[in-house]
Design a protein around this motif. Structure first.
Motif, PDB file in Angstrom:
ATOM      1  N   ILE A  15     -21.923  40.609   9.460  1.00  0.00           N
ATOM      2  CA  ILE A  15     -21.456  40.709  10.834  1.00  0.00           C
ATOM      3  C   ILE A  15     -21.130  39.322  11.348  1.00  0.00           C
ATOM      4  CG2 ILE A  15     -22.087  41.381  13.180  1.00  0.00           C
ATOM      5  CD1 ILE A  15     -23.852  43.498  12.061  1.00  0.00           C
ATOM      6  N   SER A  16     -19.980  39.151  11.972  1.00  0.00           N
ATOM      7  CA  SER A  16     -19.569  37.895  12.564  1.00  0.00           C
ATOM      8  C   SER A  16     -18.945  38.172  13.916  1.00  0.00           C
ATOM      9  CB  SER A  16     -18.574  37.181  11.652  1.00  0.00           C
ATOM     10  OG  SER A  16     -18.101  36.001  12.255  1.00  0.00           O
ATOM     11  N   ASP A  17     -19.570  37.610  14.973  1.00  0.00           N
ATOM     12  CA  ASP A  17     -19.057  37.781  16.331  1.00  0.00           C
ATOM     13  C   ASP A  17     -18.844  39.252  16.671  1.00  0.00           C
ATOM     14  OD1 ASP A  17     -19.029  35.042  16.658  1.00  0.00           O
ATOM     15  OD2 ASP A  17     -16.993  34.866  15.871  1.00  0.00           O
ATOM     16  N   GLY A  18     -19.776  40.095  16.254  1.00  0.00           N
ATOM     17  CA  GLY A  18     -19.684  41.509  16.574  1.00  0.00           C
ATOM     18  C   GLY A  18     -18.788  42.310  15.651  1.00  0.00           C
ATOM     19  N   TYR A  19     -18.144  41.642  14.701  1.00  0.00           N
ATOM     20  CA  TYR A  19     -17.243  42.334  13.776  1.00  0.00           C
ATOM     21  C   TYR A  19     -17.969  42.631  12.478  1.00  0.00           C
ATOM     22  CZ  TYR A  19     -13.398  43.018  10.493  1.00  0.00           C
ATOM     23  OH  TYR A  19     -12.563  43.511   9.540  1.00  0.00           O
ATOM     24  N   ILE A  20     -17.983  43.884  12.071  1.00  0.00           N
ATOM     25  CA  ILE A  20     -18.643  44.268  10.827  1.00  0.00           C
ATOM     26  C   ILE A  20     -17.673  44.070   9.670  1.00  0.00           C
ATOM     27  CG2 ILE A  20     -19.740  46.135   9.544  1.00  0.00           C
ATOM     28  CD1 ILE A  20     -20.613  47.339  12.171  1.00  0.00           C
ATOM     29  N   TYR A  21     -18.044  43.210   8.728  1.00  0.00           N
ATOM     30  CA  TYR A  21     -17.207  42.934   7.565  1.00  0.00           C
ATOM     31  C   TYR A  21     -17.455  43.981   6.485  1.00  0.00           C
ATOM     32  CZ  TYR A  21     -15.513  40.794   3.297  1.00  0.00           C
ATOM     33  OH  TYR A  21     -14.878  40.566   2.113  1.00  0.00           O
ATOM     34  N   VAL A  22     -16.416  44.699   6.107  1.00  0.00           N
ATOM     35  CA  VAL A  22     -16.485  45.682   5.034  1.00  0.00           C
ATOM     36  C   VAL A  22     -15.583  45.202   3.907  1.00  0.00           C
ATOM     37  CG1 VAL A  22     -16.117  48.064   4.356  1.00  0.00           C
ATOM     38  CG2 VAL A  22     -16.855  47.531   6.688  1.00  0.00           C
ATOM     39  N   PRO A  23     -16.138  44.856   2.746  1.00  0.00           N
ATOM     40  CA  PRO A  23     -15.309  44.340   1.652  1.00  0.00           C
ATOM     41  C   PRO A  23     -14.263  45.358   1.216  1.00  0.00           C
ATOM     42  CG  PRO A  23     -17.646  43.982   1.222  1.00  0.00           C
ATOM     43  CD  PRO A  23     -17.559  44.892   2.396  1.00  0.00           C
ATOM     44  N   PRO A  24     -13.106  44.885   0.758  1.00  0.00           N
ATOM     45  CA  PRO A  24     -12.097  45.801   0.199  1.00  0.00           C
ATOM     46  C   PRO A  24     -12.688  46.639  -0.929  1.00  0.00           C
ATOM     47  CG  PRO A  24     -11.180  43.620   0.516  1.00  0.00           C
ATOM     48  CD  PRO A  24     -12.644  43.495   0.759  1.00  0.00           C
ATOM     49  N   LYS A  25     -12.137  47.829  -1.117  1.00  0.00           N
ATOM     50  CA  LYS A  25     -12.756  48.819  -2.001  1.00  0.00           C
ATOM     51  C   LYS A  25     -12.327  48.717  -3.454  1.00  0.00           C
ATOM     52  CE  LYS A  25     -12.780  53.017  -0.581  1.00  0.00           C
ATOM     53  NZ  LYS A  25     -12.325  54.305  -0.015  1.00  0.00           N
ATOM     54  N   TYR A  26     -11.053  48.384  -3.703  1.00  0.00           N
ATOM     55  CA  TYR A  26     -10.499  48.588  -5.037  1.00  0.00           C
ATOM     56  C   TYR A  26     -10.354  47.293  -5.821  1.00  0.00           C
ATOM     57  CZ  TYR A  26      -9.288  53.142  -3.109  1.00  0.00           C
ATOM     58  OH  TYR A  26      -9.341  54.367  -2.515  1.00  0.00           O
ATOM     59  N   THR A  27     -10.364  47.430  -7.139  1.00  0.00           N
ATOM     60  CA  THR A  27     -10.082  46.337  -8.059  1.00  0.00           C
ATOM     61  C   THR A  27      -9.742  46.952  -9.406  1.00  0.00           C
ATOM     62  OG1 THR A  27     -10.918  44.253  -8.968  1.00  0.00           O
ATOM     63  CG2 THR A  27     -12.473  46.066  -8.856  1.00  0.00           C
ATOM     64  N   GLY A  28      -9.127  46.178 -10.285  1.00  0.00           N
ATOM     65  CA  GLY A  28      -8.919  46.633 -11.654  1.00  0.00           C
ATOM     66  C   GLY A  28      -7.539  47.154 -11.986  1.00  0.00           C
ATOM     67  N   SER A  29      -6.639  47.296 -11.021  1.00  0.00           N
ATOM     68  CA  SER A  29      -5.313  47.827 -11.311  1.00  0.00           C
ATOM     69  C   SER A  29      -4.289  46.709 -11.492  1.00  0.00           C
ATOM     70  CB  SER A  29      -4.849  48.754 -10.182  1.00  0.00           C
ATOM     71  OG  SER A  29      -5.702  49.876 -10.089  1.00  0.00           O
ATOM     72  N   ASP A  30      -3.239  47.018 -12.256  1.00  0.00           N
ATOM     73  CA  ASP A  30      -2.134  46.093 -12.459  1.00  0.00           C
ATOM     74  C   ASP A  30      -1.018  46.393 -11.474  1.00  0.00           C
ATOM     75  OD1 ASP A  30      -3.279  44.692 -14.525  1.00  0.00           O
ATOM     76  OD2 ASP A  30      -2.502  46.033 -16.061  1.00  0.00           O
ATOM     77  N   PHE A  31      -0.378  45.346 -10.995  1.00  0.00           N
ATOM     78  CA  PHE A  31       0.744  45.499 -10.074  1.00  0.00           C
ATOM     79  C   PHE A  31       1.910  44.645 -10.544  1.00  0.00           C
ATOM     80  CE2 PHE A  31      -2.822  46.755  -7.529  1.00  0.00           C
ATOM     81  CZ  PHE A  31      -2.335  47.710  -6.655  1.00  0.00           C
ATOM     82  N   LYS A  32       3.075  45.077 -10.214  1.00  0.00           N
ATOM     83  CA  LYS A  32       4.253  44.240 -10.338  1.00  0.00           C
ATOM     84  C   LYS A  32       4.639  43.819  -8.932  1.00  0.00           C
ATOM     85  CE  LYS A  32       9.092  44.090 -11.739  1.00  0.00           C
ATOM     86  NZ  LYS A  32      10.241  44.844 -12.317  1.00  0.00           N
ATOM     87  N   PHE A  33       4.772  42.507  -8.722  1.00  0.00           N
ATOM     88  CA  PHE A  33       5.123  41.974  -7.412  1.00  0.00           C
ATOM     89  C   PHE A  33       6.553  41.450  -7.425  1.00  0.00           C
ATOM     90  CE2 PHE A  33       0.503  41.507  -7.727  1.00  0.00           C
ATOM     91  CZ  PHE A  33       0.086  42.061  -6.525  1.00  0.00           C
ATOM     92  N   TRP A  34       7.186  41.460  -6.266  1.00  0.00           N
ATOM     93  CA  TRP A  34       8.470  40.808  -6.104  1.00  0.00           C
ATOM     94  C   TRP A  34       8.644  40.400  -4.656  1.00  0.00           C
ATOM     95  CZ3 TRP A  34       7.961  46.065  -6.524  1.00  0.00           C
ATOM     96  CH2 TRP A  34       8.544  46.855  -5.514  1.00  0.00           C
ATOM     97  N   LEU A  35       9.640  39.551  -4.413  1.00  0.00           N
ATOM     98  CA  LEU A  35       9.931  39.054  -3.074  1.00  0.00           C
ATOM     99  C   LEU A  35      11.246  39.640  -2.603  1.00  0.00           C
ATOM    100  CD1 LEU A  35       8.835  35.363  -3.637  1.00  0.00           C
ATOM    101  CD2 LEU A  35       7.587  37.135  -2.392  1.00  0.00           C
ATOM    102  N   ASP A  36      11.223  40.257  -1.435  1.00  0.00           N
ATOM    103  CA  ASP A  36      12.356  41.007  -0.902  1.00  0.00           C
ATOM    104  C   ASP A  36      12.990  40.218   0.255  1.00  0.00           C
ATOM    105  OD1 ASP A  36      13.202  44.264  -0.792  1.00  0.00           O
ATOM    106  OD2 ASP A  36      13.576  43.104   1.039  1.00  0.00           O
ATOM    107  N   ASN A  37      14.304  40.277   0.365  1.00  0.00           N
ATOM    108  CA  ASN A  37      14.988  39.565   1.448  1.00  0.00           C
ATOM    109  C   ASN A  37      15.029  40.361   2.752  1.00  0.00           C
ATOM    110  OD1 ASN A  37      16.865  41.553   0.970  1.00  0.00           O
ATOM    111  ND2 ASN A  37      18.539  40.151   0.450  1.00  0.00           N
ATOM    112  N   ASN A  38      14.223  41.410   2.814  1.00  0.00           N
ATOM    113  CA  ASN A  38      14.126  42.290   3.987  1.00  0.00           C
ATOM    114  C   ASN A  38      15.285  43.269   4.100  1.00  0.00           C
ATOM    115  OD1 ASN A  38      12.060  42.844   5.719  1.00  0.00           O
ATOM    116  ND2 ASN A  38      12.539  41.242   7.208  1.00  0.00           N
ATOM    117  N   ASN A  39      16.164  43.241   3.110  1.00  0.00           N
ATOM    118  CA  ASN A  39      17.260  44.206   3.073  1.00  0.00           C
ATOM    119  C   ASN A  39      17.218  45.053   1.814  1.00  0.00           C
ATOM    120  OD1 ASN A  39      18.541  43.438   5.544  1.00  0.00           O
ATOM    121  ND2 ASN A  39      19.335  41.599   4.507  1.00  0.00           N
ATOM    122  N   GLY A  40      16.089  45.002   1.128  1.00  0.00           N
ATOM    123  CA  GLY A  40      15.940  45.785  -0.092  1.00  0.00           C
ATOM    124  C   GLY A  40      16.386  45.072  -1.345  1.00  0.00           C
ATOM    125  N   ASP A  41      16.828  43.810  -1.232  1.00  0.00           N
ATOM    126  CA  ASP A  41      17.297  43.066  -2.402  1.00  0.00           C
ATOM    127  C   ASP A  41      16.278  42.010  -2.803  1.00  0.00           C
ATOM    128  OD1 ASP A  41      19.751  44.451  -2.417  1.00  0.00           O
ATOM    129  OD2 ASP A  41      20.543  43.092  -0.871  1.00  0.00           O
TER     130      ASP A  41
END
Length: 401
Positions: A15-41
């Motif tokens: 808890i920090s300043d009244g905010y309850i910290y809940v760790p993210p749930k998932y791990t172990g998966s593979d992802f492909k990342f890319w950078l988009d120009n905001n127009n789908g390209d």
């Protein structure tokens, strides 16, 4: 029982300043990342909105795609670096959150990575369907920087002190802003320039350093030398393992600083420049490592620098380091003279100026001590020290950055 369970749960979640910290749930998966120009390209310059596609671990088939979000402000420099490396780049130069007016199709949220040497599957994240806080990321394959120190005329400093300047792969050079700069960053950069230790660092204004080749009053676009790096932070683990700047540090190439925040850096090891001794109340040198702590420059050209040591930032690691430099095994105790003891030590204290302050040594890095030769102290803050032999000393203490 209910109170105990509640306290246990709060301690587990954090808890920090009244905010309850809940760790993210998932791990172990593979992802492909890319950078988009905001127009789908896809972008071709290493900068854009971060998108991801999930692959099943067994058959590597597509299982959806969407924006990478950061609902709870968990995304960090470490996460940016891991993801840039996953896309084939060497480092992350900049990232920021972009708030949109509408919810967007999303895939993962609240990414947390703790080690930039590990693949993304070791990071944690939440799954999400929509969000309005996406990540704008800039990656680079040219991450090497050369560092140098300049004097007020803009030429290479002949001493170990000066205005810190970074030069990138195409020869462009600029200053380094003091935002988030700390002793890990100072030590890493001093090592990049061939020094063993970092002595001190501050903003240009704090040092009263005037650049004749540049003006802090000019707008950034009018500068003869731009601000090259901002928010430089380096990992403690990287420092202990002697990693390079690129291996252990994070930074941004877009700055919100002005030149009054430029770093003025001094490299050098305290024990290479100074020697220590103790004297008694009659100003006689002691051989038992007990008395008023005296520091003296080793350089023949600086023989006038001899005096007492101020207690600002002085701690057990500093005392141990100094006692070991005098041939003892550790420091048994230390204290400042104080007002009550000034009558007993006043005569010998008046023979010396206060010449060294802010001595801050690291227990796990031999000889790494930051210090200042411009003390703002009086003699009530002089250090009295008592060193010990090996059979009088406890185990070596440990410390982290």
């Amino acid at each position: 029982m209910v109170l105990f369970a509640s306290l246990f749960l709060f301690g587990l979640l954090g808890i920090s300043d009244g905010y309850i910290y809940v760790p993210p749930k998932y791990t172990g998966s593979d992802f492909k990342f890319w950078l988009d120009n905001n127009n789908g390209d896809l972008t071709s310059n290493g900068a854009g909105i971060l998108k991801a596609k999930l692959y099943a671990d067994d058959d590597r088939t597509a299982d959806g795609n969407g924006t990478v979000c950061d609902t709870d402000n968990r995304f960090t420099d470490e996460a940016a670096t891991v993801i840039c490396k996953a896309m084939g780049y060497k480092c992350a130069e900049n990232w920021k959150l972009e708030t949109t007016s509408a919810n967007l199709p999303a895939l993962i949220d609240n990414v947390e990575c703790t080690n930039t040497s590990l693949p993304f599957r070791r990071c944690r994240y939440d799954r999400i369907d929509t969000c309005n806080r996406e990540i704008s990321l800039k990656c680079s394959s040219r991450c090497d920087y050369e560092f140098s120190l300049l004097d007020s005329e803009g030429t290479k400093s002949k001493s170990k002190s000066g205005l810190l300047v970074a030069s990138n792969y195409n020869g462009m050079r600029g200053t380094v802003c003091d935002d988030n700069f700390d002793k890990a960053a100072a030590l890493t950069i001093c090592r990049e320039m061939g020094h063993t230790c970092a002595a001190s660092w501050s903003s240009r204004n704090d040092m009263g350093f005037e650049q004749t080749f540049d003006s802090s009053e000019k707008k950034a676009s009018e500068q003869d030398m731009p601000i090259m790096l901002d928010d430089v932070t380096c990992s403690a683990k990287g420092v202990l393992q002697n990693e390079t700047f690129v291996e252990s540090c994070f930074w941004k190439t877009e700055s919100d600083c002005d030149h009054s925040e430029d770093i003025y850096l001094t490299c050098g090891c305290m024990l290479e420049e100074f020697k220590f001794s103790t004297v008694d109340k009659n100003n006689k040198a002691t051989t038992n490592g007990k008395g008023l702590l005296i520091v003296e420059s080793k350089s023949e050209s600086d023989t006038e620098l001899k005096g007492t040591v101020c207690d600002d930032l002085f701690d057990e690691s500093s005392a141990d380091t100094i006692c070991k430099s005098m041939g003892f095994a550790c420091s048994k105790s230390f204290k400042s003279v104080g007002e009550r003891r000034s009558a007993a030590w006043g005569d010998v204290q008046r023979k010396y100026p206060v010449v060294l302050a802010e001595v801050d040594c690291h227990a796990q890095i031999q000889g790494q001590c930051s210090f200042s030769t411009d003390p703002i102290c009086d003699h009530s803050e002089d250090i009295l020290i008592k060193c010990g032999t090996e059979d009088q000393c406890p185990e070596t203490p440990t410390e982290s950055f």
